[in-house]
Structures are given as structure tokens and as C-alpha cells.
Design a protein around this motif. Structure first.
Motif, short mmCIF file in Angstrom:
data_model
loop_
_atom_site.label_atom_id
_atom_site.label_comp_id
_atom_site.label_asym_id
_atom_site.label_seq_id
_atom_site.Cartn_x
_atom_site.Cartn_y
_atom_site.Cartn_z
N ARG A 45 0.84 -1.18 0.00
CA ARG A 45 0.00 0.00 0.00
C ARG A 45 0.89 1.25 0.00
O ARG A 45 1.81 1.37 0.82
CB ARG A 45 -0.91 -0.03 1.22
N GLU A 46 0.58 2.18 -0.89
CA GLU A 46 1.41 3.36 -1.11
C GLU A 46 0.72 4.61 -0.59
O GLU A 46 -0.46 4.84 -0.88
CB GLU A 46 1.70 3.51 -2.62
N PHE A 47 1.46 5.42 0.15
CA PHE A 47 0.92 6.67 0.65
C PHE A 47 0.66 7.63 -0.51
O PHE A 47 1.48 7.75 -1.43
CB PHE A 47 1.90 7.31 1.63
N VAL A 48 -0.48 8.32 -0.44
CA VAL A 48 -0.82 9.30 -1.46
C VAL A 48 -0.86 10.71 -0.86
O VAL A 48 -0.16 11.61 -1.33
CB VAL A 48 -2.18 8.97 -2.11
N ALA A 49 -1.69 10.89 0.17
CA ALA A 49 -1.85 12.22 0.77
C ALA A 49 -2.47 12.06 2.15
O ALA A 49 -3.11 11.05 2.43
CB ALA A 49 -2.71 13.12 -0.10
N ALA A 50 -2.28 13.07 2.99
CA ALA A 50 -2.88 13.05 4.31
C ALA A 50 -3.16 14.47 4.77
O ALA A 50 -2.51 15.43 4.30
CB ALA A 50 -1.98 12.34 5.32
N ILE A 51 -4.12 14.60 5.67
CA ILE A 51 -4.49 15.91 6.20
C ILE A 51 -4.81 15.76 7.68
O ILE A 51 -5.47 14.79 8.09
CB ILE A 51 -5.69 16.49 5.42
N ASN A 52 -4.32 16.69 8.47
CA ASN A 52 -4.70 16.71 9.87
C ASN A 52 -6.06 17.35 9.99
O ASN A 52 -6.27 18.45 9.48
CB ASN A 52 -3.67 17.49 10.68
N TRP A 53 -6.99 16.64 10.63
CA TRP A 53 -8.38 17.08 10.63
C TRP A 53 -8.55 18.45 11.24
O TRP A 53 -9.24 19.31 10.71
CB TRP A 53 -9.24 16.06 11.38
N GLY A 54 -7.90 18.70 12.38
CA GLY A 54 -8.11 19.95 13.07
C GLY A 54 -7.31 21.10 12.49
O GLY A 54 -7.83 22.19 12.29
N ARG A 55 -6.03 20.86 12.21
CA ARG A 55 -5.15 21.95 11.78
C ARG A 55 -5.13 22.14 10.27
O ARG A 55 -4.70 23.17 9.78
CB ARG A 55 -3.73 21.67 12.27
N GLY A 56 -5.56 21.11 9.55
CA GLY A 56 -5.60 21.23 8.10
C GLY A 56 -4.26 21.08 7.42
O GLY A 56 -4.15 21.30 6.21
N ARG A 57 -3.23 20.68 8.15
CA ARG A 57 -1.92 20.49 7.53
C ARG A 57 -1.97 19.32 6.58
O ARG A 57 -2.53 18.28 6.89
CB ARG A 57 -0.86 20.24 8.59
N THR A 58 -1.38 19.49 5.41
CA THR A 58 -1.42 18.44 4.38
C THR A 58 -0.02 17.98 4.01
O THR A 58 0.95 18.73 4.10
CB THR A 58 -2.12 18.94 3.11
N VAL A 59 0.05 16.72 3.60
CA VAL A 59 1.29 16.11 3.12
C VAL A 59 0.94 15.30 1.88
O VAL A 59 -0.09 14.63 1.85
CB VAL A 59 1.93 15.21 4.19
#
Length: 124
Positions: A45-59
Motif C-alpha cells: 500500500r502506497e501513501f498518497v496524501a494526508a491531512i490533519n483534521w483539526g489543523r488542516g496540515r497536508t502532506v
């Protein structure tokens, strides 16, 4: 119990766009991280994207940076993955996942809950 339901996958041509949705229920997600991963047969499984729910920080992974956008709608408890300029190599089953941490991580094993996945197929 956390439940995640993905939708929005399908068959598109190269260059097209799709928007995936992940509806979350069963918990308050204020300090959690939501991620999107993808997997093809025989591969991890390959990482695509993520977001912190509260702060909205994305990777984002390097392979999708500039083409994909992750966002969330707090009122709907839903996370989205807008995918533009799709290419055949983006073909995979896409999964959303929850990590019970405010730290945005890219490792699949760090995530605690997973959806059932939605198929995205990009033809050339």
C-alpha cells in the motif's frame, strides 16, 4: 467504532479528473489525521496524501504533488481527494484511513482504521 466509506472511483481516460470522497463516522475526528493510500496487485500500500483534521496540515507523496489535492469538510465528516491530470500509473484501489494522531505520517502501519477501498482505473 470508526467507519470509513469511500466513493467516487471509476474508469477515466488519461488527463481526466476524479474526486474521491471518504465519509467518516463513529468518532469525533478533531485531532486525527486522515490519509489516502493506494494499492495495486502484488505491491504494498502506497501513501498518497494526508491531512490533519483539526489543523488542516497536508502532506503529499512526490508522485501526486501538484496534481492531487486533499481537503476536508468538518461539518460533513468527509475527506476528499481531488485528482487531476490522471495517468495510467495512478490506476489502483484507493483507500482512506484514520490515524489517531495529530502528527501527519505517511506509513500505512500507523493508521488505525481503513475503508473498503474504491477502484480508480485510468486508460491511456
Amino acid at each position: 467504532q470508526v467507519q470509513l466509506v469511500e466513493s467516487g472511483g471509476g474508469l477515466v481516460q488519461a488527463g481526466d479528473s476524479l474526486r474521491l470522497s471518504c465519509a467518516a463516522s463513529g468518532r469525533t475526528f478533531g485531532s486525527y489525521t486522515m490519509g489516502w493510500f493506494r494499492q495495486t496487485p502484488g505491491k504494498e500500500r502506497e501513501f498518497v496524501a494526508a491531512i490533519n483534521w483539526g489543523r488542516g496540515r497536508t502532506v503529499y507523496s512526490d508522485s501526486v504533488k501538484g496534481r492531487f489535492t486533499i481537503s476536508r469538510d468538518n461539518a460533513k465528516n468527509t475527506v476528499y481527494l481531488q485528482m487531476n491530470s490522471l495517468q495510467p500509473e495512478d490506476t489502483a484501489v484507493y483507500y482512506c484511513a484514520v490515524d489517531q494522531s495529530i502528527v501527519v505520517v505517511t506509513t500505512a502501519s500507523s493508521y488505525d482504521y481503513w475503508g473498503q477501498g474504491t477502484q480508480v482505473t485510468v486508460s491511456s
